[in-house]
Design a protein around this motif. Structure first.
Motif, short mmCIF file in Angstrom:
data_model
loop_
_atom_site.label_atom_id
_atom_site.label_comp_id
_atom_site.label_asym_id
_atom_site.label_seq_id
_atom_site.Cartn_x
_atom_site.Cartn_y
_atom_site.Cartn_z
N MET A 518 -4.75 -0.41 -2.36
CA MET A 518 -3.71 -0.02 -3.30
C MET A 518 -3.62 1.49 -3.46
SD MET A 518 -2.48 -2.91 -3.94
CE MET A 518 -1.29 -2.37 -5.18
N ASN A 519 -4.75 2.17 -3.31
CA ASN A 519 -4.79 3.62 -3.53
C ASN A 519 -5.51 4.28 -2.35
OD1 ASN A 519 -4.64 6.13 -4.68
ND2 ASN A 519 -6.33 5.81 -6.11
N PRO A 520 -4.80 4.49 -1.23
CA PRO A 520 -5.45 5.01 -0.03
C PRO A 520 -6.22 6.31 -0.25
CG PRO A 520 -3.26 4.22 0.49
CD PRO A 520 -3.37 4.17 -1.00
N VAL A 521 -5.80 7.13 -1.18
CA VAL A 521 -6.48 8.41 -1.41
C VAL A 521 -7.94 8.20 -1.78
CG1 VAL A 521 -6.59 10.38 -2.97
CG2 VAL A 521 -4.40 9.69 -2.01
N SER A 522 -8.23 7.16 -2.53
CA SER A 522 -9.60 7.00 -3.03
C SER A 522 -10.28 5.69 -2.63
CB SER A 522 -9.59 7.09 -4.57
OG SER A 522 -8.78 6.06 -5.12
N ASP A 523 -9.53 4.69 -2.20
CA ASP A 523 -10.14 3.40 -1.88
C ASP A 523 -11.02 3.49 -0.64
OD1 ASP A 523 -8.83 2.36 -4.02
OD2 ASP A 523 -7.43 1.11 -2.88
N GLU A 524 -12.11 2.75 -0.69
CA GLU A 524 -13.03 2.67 0.45
C GLU A 524 -13.29 1.21 0.76
OE1 GLU A 524 -17.73 3.47 1.04
OE2 GLU A 524 -16.55 5.26 0.53
N VAL A 525 -13.14 0.86 2.05
CA VAL A 525 -13.35 -0.52 2.49
C VAL A 525 -14.54 -0.54 3.43
CG1 VAL A 525 -12.36 -2.47 3.76
CG2 VAL A 525 -10.89 -1.05 2.29
N GLU A 526 -15.41 -1.50 3.20
CA GLU A 526 -16.55 -1.68 4.10
C GLU A 526 -16.56 -3.11 4.61
OE1 GLU A 526 -21.44 -1.70 4.06
OE2 GLU A 526 -20.37 -0.53 2.53
#
Length: 656
Positions: A518-526
């Protein structure tokens, strides 16, 4: 880009720009750099040497820049076009202006060799000049149309990478010649199947690159004309009409190229019957005829298992019966598994299922990387799954890699695929990014919903299953869906976004899982994929592997070589299914390789005659022995010795 389906009405996903993704570390970066620094120059030297391949000399004779007779292979033209595809890609990636200038010179040479009517195949052009009786389109095994197809594909990529039209204009003139050729064939009814049909993919790419609809029509006509072939062969997949195909048969390269081309056609037109054929033949391949390594085509020479008993139905480099998968004599031509990648990729563009990229990954990381030495200068034409110290018969190709192979189609095909490997990382659709190959990389995206950002992967995959995705340089902070491929082997693991974890369930294996960023600037996916060592067994109909198992970890198949055990022969080793493995980093040919080691069983044969065809069991004695296993892609880079993938299983073995 590999193939441009951005405007293809029946493709559900599309590639990104050819230079949008780059490897930033790990195995794929190392393999790509080796390809650019070593493999591509090595191939160029082979093509330039008139005493070895004679390929460029043939073009120079056609262009009037040299005197002499045709020499080398009839498909050398097409192999050189494949090398040009690899070279222009490498030159652009590394900003090699000298190589780009050299490629421009090659394009000019090819243009001079081309005939006024657009025809371009050096054997026949030289034959016409010399008046030696060599004629155009007289023998399908002269590979003229194969040469045309690779010309088309190479010229399209050349245009996309350099922006220059010269090579594409040459290709268009040849395509126009082909159009006249097929019109005449339709009128006369004298139709032949072009072997190794690279021209289906090539013509459709010409359509996508130029926007000229007649090239799409020509590709459709070329496929349809197969059904008019008289006395066709399973070896060329033209014994029965294409729409009646249910099994994959015959020459494995020809088959995989055929179905890749038909998949391309299905991306442009509503071809329901062809799509049914693709689905049936694909299932026959992956369920019953594909090697564990992703190798395609088990048989050297023989007769088709499906042909008419009373008709000559010879096959070579071919698919055999279902489950007919020998190890020592496994053929698995490198071009066949490369063709498998091209086909699987196009199937994915039509319908993005994880299975297709599972197969691409299996082929790329195992058979394809194993086909070239770690130093990038020696090659396998065929890819066996077992090597013994000595055979009592002679195979067609050497049992170790060679710098130059008479049939030199595989090395340039391999080079272009490795140097283009970053294009297999992502595809896109609207606001979605679909993962393909995993590896340490970064990619720049401009999605249809307006999102613009750089997506980074931080990982040690394929050796470690932890993959971290973050976004940088976000120009428009819009929601994005990240479609994560969960490989079919991944039964455990998790997906974590901003600290919230979802455990992977067994039913997720072999699927895509949508993650909303939703928020590419801050989201982190692992994404974490548990890489336990797996003991893999084959279907019981694969007779060569009865009561045997192979080792896999993550997407990699492992093997054992002579230096990895103290045993006299690998034939004495048996697997302990309860063994605990340790991972160790070793060096092979100057490259770091992650190996596995465990205590296994070693059969004691002191009471046995190793030369006897049959003998009575005298004793069952075993000892424990430390054994190392290395990734299959790294084999044959040390001294000559044995290699095995499949080993007998030791059940209730008694220690001595």
């Amino acid at each position: 880009m590999l193939t441009d389906t951005r405007r293809s009405p029946y493709a559900k996903v599309s590639p990104v720009e050819w230079n949008a993704v780059k490897w930033t570390g790990g195995l794929w970066k190392e393999r790509t750099q080796t390809c650019i620094a070593c493999t591509i120059p090595q191939l160029q030297s082979m093509f330039e040497n008139k005493n070895i391949s004679h390929v460029l000399e043939n073009f120079r004779i056609c262009a009037g820049e040299a005197e002499g007779e045709f020499d080398g292979t009839v498909f050398g033209d097409g192999d050189f076009y494949k090398w040009m595809e690899a070279a222009v890609y490498a030159a652009a990636l590394s900003d090699d202006q000298a190589l780009l200038a050299q490629l421009d010179d090659y394009v000019e040479l090819i243009g001079k060799a081309q005939q006024e009517d657009g025809y371009l195949s050096t054997k026949q052009i030289i034959g016409e000049k010399k008046g030696n009786g060599v004629s155009r389109m007289g023998d399908i095994n002269d590979f003229e149309v194969y040469n045309f197809g690779h010309l088309f594909t190479s010229a399209c990529l050349y245009k996309r990478v350099t922006g220059k039209d010269d090579f594409l204009r040459i290709a268009e003139r040849t395509a126009d010649y082909m159009e006249q050729l097929y019109q005449e064939a339709e009128r006369s009814g004298q139709v032949q199947t072009a072997v190794c049909p690279s021209h289906y993919m090539g013509l459709i790419e010409m359509y996508r690159t130029t926007g000229k609809h007649r090239y799409l029509e020509l590709a459709s006509q070329a496929v349809a004309l197969r059904d008019s072939v008289k006395d066709g062969l399973d070896d060329n997949q033209d014994r029965i009409p294409v729409k009646q195909h249910e099994k994959i048969v015959g020459h494995a390269v020809r088959a995989n190229y055929l179905y890749a081309g038909i998949a391309d056609l299905c991306a442009e037109r509503e071809e329901t019957e062809y799509r049914v054929v693709l689905a049936k033949v694909w299932r026959n391949l992956v369920d019953k005829k594909l090697y564990l390594t992703g190798g395609c085509g088990a048989l050297y020479n023989g007769a088709s298992p499906y042909g008419n008993f009373f008709t000559d139905q010879k096959i070579h480099q071919a698919y055999g019966y279902e489950y007919q998968l020998p190890n020592i004599t496994a053929y698995n031509e490198t071009c066949a598994s490369l063709g498998g990648v091209f086909w699987a990729y196009r199937m994915f563009l039509l319908n993005p299922k994880a299975e297709y990229f599972d197969i691409i990954e299996r082929m790329m990381l195992n058979t394809n990387l194993a086909a070239v030495s770690l130093d990038g200068k020696r090659f396998f034409y065929e890819n066996m799954l077992r090597r013994v110290k000595k055979l009592d018969y002679e195979l067609i190709w050497p049992m170790t890699r060679s710098e130059y192979i008479l049939s030199y189609c595989c090395p340039p095909n391999l080079a272009r695929t490795i140097v283009q490997s970053s294009e297999y990382v992502y595809t896109v659709s609207d606001h979605e990014v679909w993962t393909g190959l995993y590896g340490c990389c970064e990619g720049r995206f401009s999605l249809q919903n307006g999102a613009v950002f750089t997506l980074k992967q931080d990982t040690e995959y394929p050796f470690d299953g932890r993959i971290r995705f973050t976004c940088e340089n976000v120009e428009r902070n819009l929601p994005v869906v990240l479609q994560l491929r969960i490989p079919g082997w991944a039964r455990k693991g998790y997906i974590r976004i901003n600290g919230v974890t979802e455990e992977l369930r067994p039913e997720m294996a072999g699927t895509y899982q949508a993650v909303e960023v939703m928020n590419p600037v801050s989201d982190e996916v692992e994404l974490y994929l548990n890489m336990e060592v797996r003991h893999t067994v084959a279907h019981t109909m694969v007779e060569e592997n009865t009561n045997q198992a192979a080792l896999e970890r993550g997407p990699l198949v492992y093997c054992c070589e002579t230096p990895d055990t103290a045993s006299e022969t690998l034939d004495d080793l048996l697997l302990d299914l309860s063994a605990e493995f340790t991972e160790e980093e070793i060096e092979i040919a100057g490259r770091k390789v992650r190996a596995l080691s465990a205590e296994e069983y070693c059969f004691i044969r002191s009471d046995y005659d190793r030369n006897a065809l049959y003998q009575t069991i005298r004793s069952v004695k075993m000892r424990r022995e430390r054994v190392r296993f290395i990734p299959y892609y790294a084999w044959d880079n040390r001294e000559y010795g044995e290699m095995r993938i499949w080993f007998p299983i030791a059940c209730h073995a008694r220690k001595e």
